[in-house]
Scaffold this active site. Structure first.
Site, short mmCIF file in Angstrom:
data_model
loop_
_atom_site.label_atom_id
_atom_site.label_comp_id
_atom_site.label_asym_id
_atom_site.label_seq_id
_atom_site.Cartn_x
_atom_site.Cartn_y
_atom_site.Cartn_z
N TYR A 135 42.86 -12.12 -7.74
CA TYR A 135 43.25 -12.08 -6.32
C TYR A 135 44.76 -12.12 -6.15
O TYR A 135 45.27 -12.49 -5.09
CB TYR A 135 42.65 -13.28 -5.57
N LYS A 185 35.94 -13.71 -20.09
CA LYS A 185 35.28 -12.51 -20.61
C LYS A 185 36.20 -12.00 -21.72
O LYS A 185 36.68 -10.88 -21.71
CB LYS A 185 35.11 -11.48 -19.47
N ASP A 218 29.14 -13.41 -18.20
CA ASP A 218 27.78 -12.86 -18.08
C ASP A 218 26.74 -13.86 -18.60
O ASP A 218 25.70 -14.09 -17.98
CB ASP A 218 27.67 -11.49 -18.78
N ASP A 242 34.28 -16.74 -7.71
CA ASP A 242 33.71 -16.25 -6.45
C ASP A 242 32.27 -15.82 -6.65
O ASP A 242 31.36 -16.19 -5.91
CB ASP A 242 34.56 -15.08 -5.93
N ASP A 246 28.48 -17.77 -5.46
CA ASP A 246 27.39 -17.23 -4.65
C ASP A 246 26.07 -17.40 -5.39
O ASP A 246 25.03 -17.66 -4.79
CB ASP A 246 27.62 -15.75 -4.30
C1 IPM Z 1 34.66 -16.89 -0.53
C2 IPM Z 1 34.72 -15.55 0.11
C3 IPM Z 1 36.15 -15.02 0.08
C4 IPM Z 1 36.62 -14.96 -1.36
C5 IPM Z 1 36.34 -13.66 0.74
C6 IPM Z 1 35.85 -13.68 2.17
C7 IPM Z 1 37.74 -13.14 0.64
O1 IPM Z 1 33.84 -14.67 -0.50
O2 IPM Z 1 35.35 -17.83 -0.07
O3 IPM Z 1 33.93 -17.06 -1.51
O4 IPM Z 1 36.29 -14.02 -2.07
O5 IPM Z 1 37.30 -15.88 -1.78
MN MN Z 2 32.64 -15.58 -2.04
#
Ligand code: IPM
Ligand code: MN
Length: 347
Positions: A135, A185, A218, A242, A246
């Site tokens: 990022y 990785k 992975d 990130d 999720d």
């Molecule tokens: C998160 C979100 C953000 C990220 C996006 C919205 C830029 O997905 O906080 O996990 O990738 O950091």
């Molecule tokens: Mn995210």
């Protein structure tokens, strides 16, 4: 009496509903304790962008700098403002501008919440590097719109950046079950990720009491599904973290339960607390957004401010609420009803 100044940025979509919910619970927790919270609301959002041409004023970071913490709902309304504009105009500049380099995301099941896995016995703390890596924002496009177009986006890993996030992770592991998984990785990315593995080994030498294992991302993703109970603290780069968080949200029952803290561990600037979920335009009009992730993030804020008792009481009331099945099924109750249930159990 201590009085903490909190900046509230509800943002877009369900971010507004869940911020109201979290704030109501935090204010109640303060009333039951010997500290006060003063909230100042900022309307910075995609709607604000449509009005003013910017996600926040030019001096927005300076304005936020005087607060003890920031509580954020969600940023993004892609039908009106491209995500790459809204996120780079508000969320990401705050994370970077305040050197909130540790993005901390707990993944465990609240009682009464059904996750998709057979096992319910896991308690993972993901620590995601939050200021550089994939990022970094370094890159560019040339020959745009032609068949010879080139897009380059460079990951930037600094020794200082990698070392500090690993140290933060090791410190957390010490307070927990003493295990750390460092994620890279390095079999494919032979510069940055081999470098990360080397820094991991150097830092690990300072923490002989912590059991440190390096995983490829992975394999770690598969482990989070197949053997999540084997993980304690997971430290990963910005993008890997990130994605893994999720996945962590999914195994803990969904994004409605995934809390996060963007921490500046040195406390030289405010930290920011936000649910992992986004603005959810598809359910915004329904009024059924789950406030639990935002409330949990608020508890993390209290903990960071040093109000551990109040933080624990918020977590106890959340657990009591979900153990009665309230807030555990997406869309079943209205946001206000879940919030009222949490408030009624707060002592
Ligand atoms: C998160 C979100 C953000 C990220 C996006 C919205 C830029 O997905 O906080 O996990 O990738 O950091
Ligand atoms: Mn995210």
């Amino acid at each position: 009496m201590k009085n903490y100044a909190i900046a509230l940025i509800p943002g877009d979509g369900i971010g507004r509903d869940v911020t109201d919910a979290a704030w109501a619970v935090l204010e109640a927790a303060a009333r039951h304790s010997d500290f006060a919270l003063s909230g100042t609301r900022y309307p910075w959002s995609c709607a604000y962008y449509k009005e003013t041409g910017a996600m926040m004023p030019a001096d927005g970071i300076k304005t936020l700098g005087k607060f003890d913490a920031i509580l954020l709902g969600a940023v993004g309304w892609p039908a009106e403002v491209p995500d790459a504009v809204s996120l780079h105009g508000l969320l990401l500049p705050i994370r970077k501008g305040f050197t909130q380099y540790a993005n901390v995301r707990p993944h465990r099941l609240l009682p009464g919440v059904n996750g998709p896995l057979k096992t319910t016995e896991f308690d993972i703390l993901c620590i995601r590097e939050n200021t550089e890596g994939e990022y970094s924002g370094a890159g560019g496009r040339v020959h745009q719109g032609t068949s010879g177009e080139i897009a380059v986006e460079t990951s930037v890993f600094t020794r200082a950046g990698v070392e500090r996030i690993l140290r933060y992770g090791f410190d957390q592991a010490r307070k927990r079950r003493g295990k750390l998984a460092s994620v890279t990785k390095s079999n494919a990315q032979k510069y940055s990720m081999v470098f990360w593995d080397e820094v991991t080994r150097l830092v690990a030498a300072d923490y002989p009491d912590v059991e440190c294992t390096s995983y490829h991302v992975d394999a770690l993703a598969a482990r989070m599904v197949m053997a999540p109970e084997s993980l304690d603290v997971v430290v990963a780069s910005n993008l890997f973290g990130d994605i893994l968080t999720d996945l962590g949200a999914a195994i803990q029952g969904g994004l409605g339960f995934a809390a996060s803290a963007n921490i500046n561990p040195e406390r030289g600037a405010p930290s920011m607390f936000e649910p992992v979920h986004g603005s959810a335009p598809d359910i915004t009009h329904l009024g059924t957004a789950n406030p639990i992730a935002a409330i949990w993030s608020g508890a993390m804020m209290l903990e960071h401010l040093g109000e551990s008792d109040a933080a624990a009481r918020v977590m106890t009331s959340l657990a009591a609420t979900t153990s009665h099945g309230i807030g555990t099924v997406p869309g079943k109750e209205r946001t206000e009803a879940i919030t009222a249930a949490v408030l009624s159990r707060l002592s």
